[in-house]
Design an enzyme around this catalytic site. Structure first.
Site: not given
Ligand code: M6R
Length: 613
Positions: A2, A27, A75, A101-102, A484, A488, A491, A507, A608
């Protein structure tokens, strides 16, 4: 998650708040809302979906001009992402508006109590109880800040709350516990926000708020107290980047801009920290040499992409320092009774510095007596503030939900720390220091080379648009790169994607290989002992029908006959290869999502900064 904005000053509050929300939309984008104080009344507008829906609503149903306002981009946690659950939430008499937020953990108990007292709740959110509690409290505690202080005493969980009252047109009050909140000090105007990006176009003077603090802003004053009304100390700082850094700067997408910024981000993270001889200087580290010499275990903890950078860092840390290093998902860490002693160093990696899982993990580590080093991109955020030491990555603001430049700079910051540790402890690495320094300082131009040759990768994305599943293989530091790459793609393009250690194929995962399944393979440099082994892995999957997309260094011809597509990487040592090999995978996912017509910067269901557990 949020995004929260508050404003008091001479400008039209609606414009300032909407502009702030636009910069904070990364956010959360399940709904957006605004409340302004005008003519001793509160006016709210709120709408499910992205900010654009709220903007359209404001055109259809304008609100009065005002100089005081708050806004929220959500969010969803409690209650579906609809108009009713969108913030702000108002008290029954309509005089108080609250954004949050929270998560208020004891909200069910508070809600039941309010209902028993005859209060009608309109939404399913945890936030709405605060509006009613505040209204009730103000009957005995008339000041808004004083009443909020009392209400905060009965709340448990994580919250940033921002409130306005119809009778106090030039006042915005906020409270903070375990969720981010910064104050922007302007000239005759002041701001509140989850992130400085919201007000950077107006002021670069920011104030970090501490835990359990209340702030009251008027156009000409900022008053910070604790939850008991005692004046509290705060730190003021100047934001080093400007509004342009948080804009798209001519790119169609923030993600494309941030991918393109990677050479600079890596160079900036190295700047002034390493010399030609390989001597590393970490001026602000905050850990003394005596402690560094006693460390007998390092535990890296992080989430998502930051976790992957930790997995890569482990190889360098153990290789250069000979200190055992574990890497643990922050969301798992504190639930498994980890062994932590005063000679354990916990490294918490986080772009935002606000990720709740990572924050809780580092707090737990400190409670158990371990020291914590934060590797973070957001100046003044909670994780570095609560750590014993910090190394900032200098990636600049990262707005796209998918992390790109933060990832590369996290690897670099971890490497710098590993080198510094090795240097302080006088390990055998010392003889390689100058070579490593040279290799690292070459990386920005190597990344540039990769960025110059992206058309082939984009064409591959178009070719694979109808595939159901994509696999990524790597070994050693190439394994986290594979993870990674898969993250990507999940997401951004909502495709099933998995990363595997190539040696594990036999395996189990090899059973997934069927005709036409795309398999990306990150091949180490030719002089690496794993090179030939992974070339065998490529043959194994291809023999079973896989479509192989091979990332290999320039001049490596051994892979040619087993590759359907080859993505060339500049020649660099194995430990540096993640800094170049990740880039085509970022571009691939970005392009895949684009051709599928998805929102790259704001993928579905994500935010984010994940400030809830
Ligand atoms: O702000 P942070 O680096 O702690 O965030 C960690 C993850 O939430 C963040 O890297 C998330 O996996 C990304 N959306 C990946 O692209």
């Amino acid at each position: 998650m949020c995004g929260i904005v508050g404003y008091v000053g001479p400008q039209q509050a609606q414009n300032v708040v909407i502009e702030g929300l636009r910069r904070l939309e990364y956010r959360g984008y399940d709904s957006a809302g605004i409340a302004i104080v005008s003519d001793q009344a509160i006016q709210t507008r709120k709408k499910a979906g992205k900010l654009a829906n709220l903007e359209a609503e404001l055109v259809d149903s304008p609100i009065s001009p005002s100089h005081t306002g708050i806004g929220h981009t959500r969010w969803a946690t409690h209650g579906a992402p609809n108009d009713v659950n969108a913030h702000p939430h108002v008290s029954e008499d309509g005089t108080i508006a609250v954004i949050h937020n929270g998560i208020i953990e004891n909200f069910a108990m508070l809600r039941d109590k309010l209902i028993a007292e005859g209060v009608t709740l309109r939404s399913q959110t945890d936030t709405e109880v605060v509006a009613h509690l505040l209204s009730k409290q103000m009957k005995s505690t008339p000041g808004l800040a004083d009443a909020l202080r009392e209400v905060c005493q009965v709340l448990t969980g994580a919250f940033t709350l921002v409130v306005v009252h119809a009778d106090t047109p030039d006042v915005v009050v906020a409270a903070r516990r375990n969720s981010p909140l910064v104050v922007g000090r302007g000239d005759g105007e002041n701001f509140l926000a989850s992130d400085v990006a919201a007000f950077i176009a107006h002021t670069r003077n920011a104030i970090e708020l501490g835990q359990d603090q209340i702030v009251e802003i008027t156009p000409n004053s900022i008053e910070v107290t604790d939850f008991y009304g005692k004046p509290a100390e705060f730190t003021e700082y100047e934001v080093t980047w400007d509004a342009a850094a948080a804009e798209k700067g001519g790119f169609d997408l923030f993600m494309l801009k941030e991918i393109a910024e990677q050479p600079k981000a890596v160079a900036d993270t190295l700047l002034g920290r390493i010399d030609k001889s390989g001597k590393v200087t970490l001026a602000d580290l905050g850990l003394d040499d005596a402690f560094l010499k006693t460390i007998d275990k390092i535990i890296i903890t992080a989430c998502g992409t930051a976790y992957h950078s930790g997995l890569i860092a482990k190889y360098a840390i153990e290789h250069w320092t000979r200190i055992p290093c574990e890497v643990e998902l922050a969301s798992e860490f504190r639930y498994r009774d980890p062994i932590l002693t005063p000679t354990t160093l916990v490294v918490a990696i986080s772009q935002s510095g606000e990720t709740m899982d990572t924050l809780m993990a580092m707090r737990y580590a400190r409670e158990q007596g371990a020291k914590v080093l934060a590797i973070c991109n957001s100046n003044g955020s909670t994780i570095p503030r609560e750590s014993d030491a910090v190394i900032y990555t200098h990636a600049g603001p990262e707005i796209a939900v998918a992390s790109t430049k933060a990832f590369l700079t996290q690897i670099v910051a971890c490497y710098l720390f590993a080198m510094y540790l090795a240097q302080t402890r006088g390990t055998g690495y010392g003889k390689d220091a100058a070579t490593v320094a040279l290799e690292l300082s070459d990386m920005p131009s190597m990344i540039d080379l990769v960025l110059d040759t992206t058309e082939g990768v984009k064409a591959i994305a178009k070719e694979l648009i109808d595939k159901q599943s994509v696999l990524f293989l790597g070994r050693s530091v190439g394994f986290p790169v594979a993870l990674e790459g898969a993250l990507k793609l999940k997401e951004l393009a909502y495709m099933h994607a998995e990363g595997f250690a190539a040696g594990e194929l036999k395996h189990g995962p090899i059973a997934l290989i069927e005709d036409g399944i795309p398999v990306f393979v990150v091949v180490p440099p030719q002089d690496d002992e794993l090179h030939d082994k992974i070339v065998s892995n490529i043959q194994e999957v291809r023999a079973r029908g896989a479509l192989t997309i091979v990332l290999a260094e320039e001049g490596d011809e051994s892979i040619n006959e087993f590759s359907d597509h080859i993505i060339r990487l500049p020649k660099c040592p194995a430990l540096m290869q993640p800094l170049v090999a990740t880039v085509p995978l970022q571009i691939f996912s970005c392009e895949m999502a684009t051709v599928k017509g998805y929102d790259v910067d704001q993928p579905r269901n994500l935010a984010k900064s994940v400030t809830v557990e």
